[in-house]
Motif scaffolding. Structure first.
Motif, PDB file in Angstrom:
ATOM      1  N   ARG A 199      41.285  42.475  22.408  1.00 38.82           N
ATOM      2  CA  ARG A 199      40.763  43.232  22.434  1.00 38.82           C
ATOM      3  C   ARG A 199      40.290  44.805  22.458  1.00 38.82           C
ATOM      4  O   ARG A 199      40.173  46.082  21.411  1.00 38.82           O
ATOM      5  N   SER A 200      40.337  44.791  23.402  1.00 34.51           N
ATOM      6  CA  SER A 200      40.032  45.801  24.371  1.00 34.51           C
ATOM      7  C   SER A 200      40.530  45.699  25.826  1.00 34.51           C
ATOM      8  O   SER A 200      41.363  45.330  26.539  1.00 34.51           O
ATOM      9  N   PHE A 201      40.615  47.229  26.707  1.00 35.35           N
ATOM     10  CA  PHE A 201      40.797  47.164  27.686  1.00 35.35           C
ATOM     11  C   PHE A 201      39.896  46.377  28.818  1.00 35.35           C
ATOM     12  O   PHE A 201      40.681  46.398  30.302  1.00 35.35           O
ATOM     13  N   LYS A 202      38.790  46.304  28.542  1.00 35.13           N
ATOM     14  CA  LYS A 202      37.808  45.523  29.776  1.00 35.13           C
ATOM     15  C   LYS A 202      38.734  44.549  30.427  1.00 35.13           C
ATOM     16  O   LYS A 202      37.278  44.155  31.955  1.00 35.13           O
ATOM     17  N   ALA A 203      38.652  43.583  29.605  1.00 31.87           N
ATOM     18  CA  ALA A 203      39.381  42.095  30.275  1.00 31.87           C
ATOM     19  C   ALA A 203      40.296  42.443  32.015  1.00 31.87           C
ATOM     20  O   ALA A 203      40.076  41.906  32.390  1.00 31.87           O
ATOM     21  N   ARG A 204      40.425  43.132  31.964  1.00 27.97           N
ATOM     22  CA  ARG A 204      41.267  43.935  33.158  1.00 27.97           C
ATOM     23  C   ARG A 204      40.180  43.932  34.400  1.00 27.97           C
ATOM     24  O   ARG A 204      40.870  43.681  35.727  1.00 27.97           O
ATOM     25  N   GLY A 205      39.147  44.509  33.804  1.00 33.74           N
ATOM     26  CA  GLY A 205      38.382  44.745  35.074  1.00 33.74           C
ATOM     27  C   GLY A 205      37.381  43.375  35.514  1.00 33.74           C
ATOM     28  O   GLY A 205      37.329  43.099  36.188  1.00 33.74           O
ATOM     29  N   THR A 206      37.471  42.393  34.097  1.00 33.70           N
ATOM     30  CA  THR A 206      36.617  41.547  34.209  1.00 33.70           C
ATOM     31  C   THR A 206      37.446  40.599  35.094  1.00 33.70           C
ATOM     32  O   THR A 206      36.295  39.135  35.604  1.00 33.70           O
ATOM     33  N   GLU A 207      38.527  40.207  34.971  1.00 34.63           N
ATOM     34  CA  GLU A 207      39.290  39.679  34.787  1.00 34.63           C
ATOM     35  C   GLU A 207      39.630  39.686  37.501  1.00 34.63           C
ATOM     36  O   GLU A 207      39.479  38.675  37.741  1.00 34.63           O
ATOM     37  N   MET A 208      38.886  40.800  37.531  1.00 32.46           N
ATOM     38  CA  MET A 208      39.003  40.933  38.656  1.00 32.46           C
ATOM     39  C   MET A 208      37.884  40.380  39.206  1.00 32.46           C
ATOM     40  O   MET A 208      37.483  39.631  40.052  1.00 32.46           O
TER      41      MET A 208
END
Length: 340
Positions: free
Chosen positions: A52-61
């Motif tokens: 439910r947030s954009f943050k996973a785009r970074g944590t995937e990296m």
């Protein structure tokens, strides 16, 4: 772009690493909002994913890189969304995730972090105290500390949103037609990431960052072109409530932001209410900052086409009902007046 830590080629490559479940989120013009806001408004919906947030785009990296090196333990400080995202990304790659958070963080966010098998350590203070504790754990145990906005993965992961905004061709074709993008400003990952791509690929689009009056450190820093800290924060927008900007992140922000504005709490709540009533979206306060900025300065946006990134919907249900219901019960909307 000279002087920035971010790289457009790396950002394009990030799309091959991030789980597709977090990519190509809905982008659409929401005509139902336009009578109240006085401008054309498109929504980039970053809540339509498992965390439910954009943050996973970074944590995937981050998690992908750790998995490649064989490192398992990792720690971060979080107001809730980064922790949930790192827990999700880490669980799928066998990482041992610890999240340090304020004891006052929304209970719903903490519960979801635990449900994703991450350890949670609580501190009796705010996000910046949690950041200090996470750094101490990393030093003590010799493990990776994930620092939101400082770590390039978090910024360049968020920057993939910018690619989806400005790259032409199906399924997103509105890129050339909008002339401003409104971005929630906290630590700076979203603003610097999306801002970098927009300025690199669509330089005529205005990048406007939005913070609450009760958590103004990064905005004051942007205006004065140096780091400005505050002693405390006072806002319902916990996701952007930092007191101590990171110098390297400020440097990146100075290169891409055309403006940084502050909005009142009443405007944030009014924005949440409009998104519920006219877009059917339950959002956390940070995600309503863009709408709040339009409410406080309708003349600035009149006749324009604006994109706002709805960046998160992890909100305490009881608090949400109090905020959104209060104004409706009073039959008033003080946020529509000019700011004090």
């Amino acid at each position: 772009m000279q002087g920035t830590r971010l790289d457009t080629a790396r950002i394009r490559a990030a799309r091959r690493i991030i789980d597709p479940v977090f990519l190509d989120t809905p982008l659409y013009r929401c005509e139902a909002l336009e009578p109240d806001l006085g401008c054309a408004v498109s929504i980039k919906l970053e809540t339509a994913n498992p965390v439910r947030s954009f943050k996973a785009r970074g944590t995937e990296m981050v998690a992908s890189g750790l998995a490649e090196t064989g490192a398992r333990p990792v720690v971060c400080a979080s107001a809730g969304n980064l922790g949930q995202a790192l827990a999700w990304s880490g669980r799928g790659r066998g990482l041992d995730v610890t999240v340090v958070a304020s004891r006052h963080a929304p209970a719903a966010k903490l519960a979801r972090i635990r449900a994703l098998d991450a350890g949670v350590e609580l501190v009796d203070g705010d996000f910046d105290l949690a950041r200090e504790r996470a750094a101490a754990i990393a030093r003590r145990d010799g493990i990776r500390l994930v620092e939101d906005s400082l770590d390039l993965e978090t910024c360049e992961g968020a920057a993939t949103i910018g690619l989806e905004l400005v790259d032409t061709g199906p399924p997103f074709n509105i890129g050339p037609s909008f002339d401003a993008v409104l971005l929630a400003l906290g630590g700076g990952a979203l603003a610097t990431g999306v801002g970098h791509v927009v300025k690199a690929l669509a330089p005529d689009v205005e990048v406007i960052c939005v913070q609450p009056l009760g958590a103004p450190a990064m905005t004051h820093s942007w205006r004065r072109r140096r780091v400005v800290t505050t002693d405390a924060t006072n806002t319902i927008a916990d996701g952007v409530a930092g007191r101590r900007p990171i110098p390297a992140v400020l440097n990146d922000l100075l290169l891409v932001a055309d403006d940084a504005v502050l909005v009142r709490e009443a405007s944030i709540i009014a924005g949440m209410r409009l998104l519920l009533d006219h877009a059917g979206l339950v959002v956390e306060p940070s995600a309503a900052l863009g709408v709040a900025a339009i409410l406080e300065d309708r003349d600035r946006f009149a006749g324009r086409h604006v994109v706002t990134v709805v960046c998160g919907s992890n909100v305490d249900v009881d608090a949400y009902r109090r905020w959104v219901g209060a104004g409706r019960r009073r039959g008033e909307d003080s946020a529509t007046s000019s700011p004090e």
